[in-house]
Scaffold this motif. Sequence first.
Motif, PDB file in Angstrom:
ATOM      1  N   ALA A  36      45.098  -7.885 -24.953  1.00  0.00           N
ATOM      2  CA  ALA A  36      46.087  -7.446 -23.966  1.00  0.00           C
ATOM      3  C   ALA A  36      45.703  -7.951 -22.576  1.00  0.00           C
ATOM      4  CB  ALA A  36      46.182  -5.926 -23.956  1.00  0.00           C
ATOM      5  N   ALA A  37      46.705  -8.269 -21.792  1.00  0.00           N
ATOM      6  CA  ALA A  37      46.468  -8.771 -20.435  1.00  0.00           C
ATOM      7  C   ALA A  37      45.633  -7.793 -19.618  1.00  0.00           C
ATOM      8  CB  ALA A  37      47.801  -9.048 -19.743  1.00  0.00           C
ATOM      9  N   VAL A  38      45.867  -6.512 -19.820  1.00  0.00           N
ATOM     10  CA  VAL A  38      45.137  -5.509 -19.061  1.00  0.00           C
ATOM     11  C   VAL A  38      43.643  -5.568 -19.374  1.00  0.00           C
ATOM     12  CG1 VAL A  38      45.443  -3.599 -20.700  1.00  0.00           C
ATOM     13  CG2 VAL A  38      45.235  -3.115 -18.283  1.00  0.00           C
ATOM     14  N   ALA A  39      43.298  -5.845 -20.620  1.00  0.00           N
ATOM     15  CA  ALA A  39      41.895  -5.940 -21.008  1.00  0.00           C
ATOM     16  C   ALA A  39      41.253  -7.206 -20.447  1.00  0.00           C
ATOM     17  CB  ALA A  39      41.760  -5.906 -22.527  1.00  0.00           C
ATOM     18  N   GLN A  40      42.076  -8.164 -20.063  1.00  0.00           N
ATOM     19  CA  GLN A  40      41.579  -9.426 -19.505  1.00  0.00           C
ATOM     20  C   GLN A  40      41.448  -9.378 -17.976  1.00  0.00           C
ATOM     21  OE1 GLN A  40      40.690 -11.862 -21.668  1.00  0.00           O
ATOM     22  NE2 GLN A  40      41.318 -10.521 -23.324  1.00  0.00           N
ATOM     23  N   SER A  41      41.749  -8.251 -17.384  1.00  0.00           N
ATOM     24  CA  SER A  41      41.671  -8.121 -15.925  1.00  0.00           C
ATOM     25  C   SER A  41      40.249  -8.391 -15.439  1.00  0.00           C
ATOM     26  CB  SER A  41      42.094  -6.712 -15.491  1.00  0.00           C
ATOM     27  OG  SER A  41      43.427  -6.462 -15.840  1.00  0.00           O
ATOM     28  N   THR A  42      40.160  -8.961 -14.238  1.00  0.00           N
ATOM     29  CA  THR A  42      38.847  -9.302 -13.687  1.00  0.00           C
ATOM     30  C   THR A  42      38.466  -8.461 -12.477  1.00  0.00           C
ATOM     31  OG1 THR A  42      39.825 -11.033 -12.314  1.00  0.00           O
ATOM     32  CG2 THR A  42      39.004 -11.690 -14.504  1.00  0.00           C
ATOM     33  N   ASN A  43      39.389  -7.613 -12.001  1.00  0.00           N
ATOM     34  CA  ASN A  43      39.061  -6.750 -10.862  1.00  0.00           C
ATOM     35  C   ASN A  43      39.969  -5.521 -10.867  1.00  0.00           C
ATOM     36  OD1 ASN A  43      41.504  -7.235  -9.110  1.00  0.00           O
ATOM     37  ND2 ASN A  43      40.737  -9.339  -9.174  1.00  0.00           N
ATOM     38  N   SER A  44      39.643  -4.581 -10.026  1.00  0.00           N
ATOM     39  CA  SER A  44      40.365  -3.299  -9.990  1.00  0.00           C
ATOM     40  C   SER A  44      41.838  -3.455  -9.648  1.00  0.00           C
ATOM     41  CB  SER A  44      39.709  -2.357  -8.980  1.00  0.00           C
ATOM     42  OG  SER A  44      38.381  -2.073  -9.350  1.00  0.00           O
ATOM     43  N   PHE A  45      42.159  -4.273  -8.640  1.00  0.00           N
ATOM     44  CA  PHE A  45      43.555  -4.409  -8.228  1.00  0.00           C
ATOM     45  C   PHE A  45      44.397  -5.001  -9.349  1.00  0.00           C
ATOM     46  CE2 PHE A  45      42.696  -4.800  -3.348  1.00  0.00           C
ATOM     47  CZ  PHE A  45      42.177  -3.515  -3.338  1.00  0.00           C
ATOM     48  N   GLU A  46      43.863  -6.002 -10.010  1.00  0.00           N
ATOM     49  CA  GLU A  46      44.583  -6.630 -11.119  1.00  0.00           C
ATOM     50  C   GLU A  46      44.818  -5.617 -12.232  1.00  0.00           C
ATOM     51  OE1 GLU A  46      43.913 -10.448 -14.117  1.00  0.00           O
ATOM     52  OE2 GLU A  46      42.596 -10.206 -12.383  1.00  0.00           O
ATOM     53  N   PHE A  47      43.790  -4.840 -12.539  1.00  0.00           N
ATOM     54  CA  PHE A  47      43.915  -3.835 -13.590  1.00  0.00           C
ATOM     55  C   PHE A  47      44.968  -2.788 -13.223  1.00  0.00           C
ATOM     56  CE2 PHE A  47      43.073  -0.030 -15.934  1.00  0.00           C
ATOM     57  CZ  PHE A  47      42.763  -0.477 -17.197  1.00  0.00           C
ATOM     58  N   ILE A  48      44.916  -2.285 -11.999  1.00  0.00           N
ATOM     59  CA  ILE A  48      45.861  -1.248 -11.563  1.00  0.00           C
ATOM     60  C   ILE A  48      47.300  -1.760 -11.665  1.00  0.00           C
ATOM     61  CG2 ILE A  48      46.652   0.092  -9.568  1.00  0.00           C
ATOM     62  CD1 ILE A  48      43.604   0.234  -8.760  1.00  0.00           C
ATOM     63  N   ARG A  49      47.516  -3.005 -11.290  1.00  0.00           N
ATOM     64  CA  ARG A  49      48.857  -3.587 -11.397  1.00  0.00           C
ATOM     65  C   ARG A  49      49.292  -3.631 -12.869  1.00  0.00           C
ATOM     66  NH1 ARG A  49      52.592  -5.478  -8.427  1.00  0.00           N
ATOM     67  NH2 ARG A  49      51.475  -5.644  -6.482  1.00  0.00           N
ATOM     68  N   HIS A  50      48.363  -3.972 -13.763  1.00  0.00           N
ATOM     69  CA  HIS A  50      48.678  -4.034 -15.185  1.00  0.00           C
ATOM     70  C   HIS A  50      48.987  -2.655 -15.781  1.00  0.00           C
ATOM     71  CE1 HIS A  50      48.262  -8.234 -16.004  1.00  0.00           C
ATOM     72  NE2 HIS A  50      46.987  -8.289 -15.659  1.00  0.00           N
ATOM     73  N   VAL A  51      48.478  -1.605 -15.168  1.00  0.00           N
ATOM     74  CA  VAL A  51      48.787  -0.257 -15.665  1.00  0.00           C
ATOM     75  C   VAL A  51      50.292  -0.054 -15.675  1.00  0.00           C
ATOM     76  CG1 VAL A  51      48.625   2.216 -15.153  1.00  0.00           C
ATOM     77  CG2 VAL A  51      46.574   0.783 -15.044  1.00  0.00           C
ATOM     78  N   GLU A  52      50.928  -0.416 -14.580  1.00  0.00           N
ATOM     79  CA  GLU A  52      52.384  -0.248 -14.496  1.00  0.00           C
ATOM     80  C   GLU A  52      53.116  -1.295 -15.325  1.00  0.00           C
ATOM     81  OE1 GLU A  52      55.975   1.476 -13.436  1.00  0.00           O
ATOM     82  OE2 GLU A  52      53.956   2.249 -13.217  1.00  0.00           O
ATOM     83  N   ASP A  53      52.659  -2.535 -15.254  1.00  0.00           N
ATOM     84  CA  ASP A  53      53.361  -3.644 -15.906  1.00  0.00           C
ATOM     85  C   ASP A  53      53.141  -3.723 -17.408  1.00  0.00           C
ATOM     86  OD1 ASP A  53      54.121  -4.320 -13.353  1.00  0.00           O
ATOM     87  OD2 ASP A  53      52.646  -5.926 -13.139  1.00  0.00           O
ATOM     88  N   TYR A  54      52.029  -3.173 -17.891  1.00  0.00           N
ATOM     89  CA  TYR A  54      51.718  -3.296 -19.316  1.00  0.00           C
ATOM     90  C   TYR A  54      51.530  -1.935 -19.996  1.00  0.00           C
ATOM     91  CZ  TYR A  54      49.351  -4.298 -23.678  1.00  0.00           C
ATOM     92  OH  TYR A  54      49.022  -4.317 -25.004  1.00  0.00           O
ATOM     93  N   ILE A  55      50.567  -1.163 -19.533  1.00  0.00           N
ATOM     94  CA  ILE A  55      50.223   0.087 -20.229  1.00  0.00           C
ATOM     95  C   ILE A  55      51.409   1.036 -20.298  1.00  0.00           C
ATOM     96  CG2 ILE A  55      48.767   2.151 -20.213  1.00  0.00           C
ATOM     97  CD1 ILE A  55      46.542   0.395 -19.009  1.00  0.00           C
ATOM     98  N   HIS A  56      52.042   1.299 -19.158  1.00  0.00           N
ATOM     99  CA  HIS A  56      53.160   2.244 -19.162  1.00  0.00           C
ATOM    100  C   HIS A  56      54.340   1.726 -19.978  1.00  0.00           C
ATOM    101  CE1 HIS A  56      51.549   4.373 -15.313  1.00  0.00           C
ATOM    102  NE2 HIS A  56      50.880   4.698 -16.396  1.00  0.00           N
TER     103      HIS A  56
END
Length: 180
Positions: free
Chosen positions: A84-104
């Motif tokens: 998953a793209a979220v698991a491929q995040s390299t920093n906090s901001f990228e991960f937080i953005r993926h929370v809305e765009d992917y996880i939710h």
Amino acid sequence: MKGIIFTEFLDLVENHFGLEVLDQILEMSEDQGIYTSVGSYDHKDLVKLIVNLSKTSDVPANQLQEVFGESVFKKLLATMPPAAAVAQSTNSFEFIRHVEDYIHVEVKKLYPDAVPPSFEFISETETELVLNYKSARCMSHVCLGLIKGCANHFEQKLDIQMKPLNETGSEVRFNITLVN
């Protein structure tokens, strides 16, 4: 609210406060404590547990929510598919953005009745992220803890400021700054 949140909260209480305190808050909450990680439950039951833990431990409920959010981050991260793209995040901001765009988005696909919180991104630079958290559950301190858990995961130091946008706490602005 998904059961994994409940099971992780009960584990946290048992591990940090002991089985006796866990039994006490379950009794105070008139809760049998029977949850499955994939079940769906009323968030008000979790709120009762937090409030009663606060009464029992003399730790403010907001602080308990924050500690819980921070501790549950890695457990929730482990449930993500490695590709998953979220698991491929390299920093906090990228991960937080993926929370809305992917996880939710994925949560809504898997559980059509789910109503996860939403993030409205206001601005973002390499060192600052501003977003509005919106949730009828009013659990922004859990979100704060999750952000702190995210920062720990990426070994980043973040300065996180919260500002309620309404009286109920259902909307909160987070100003997150990367500290070098």
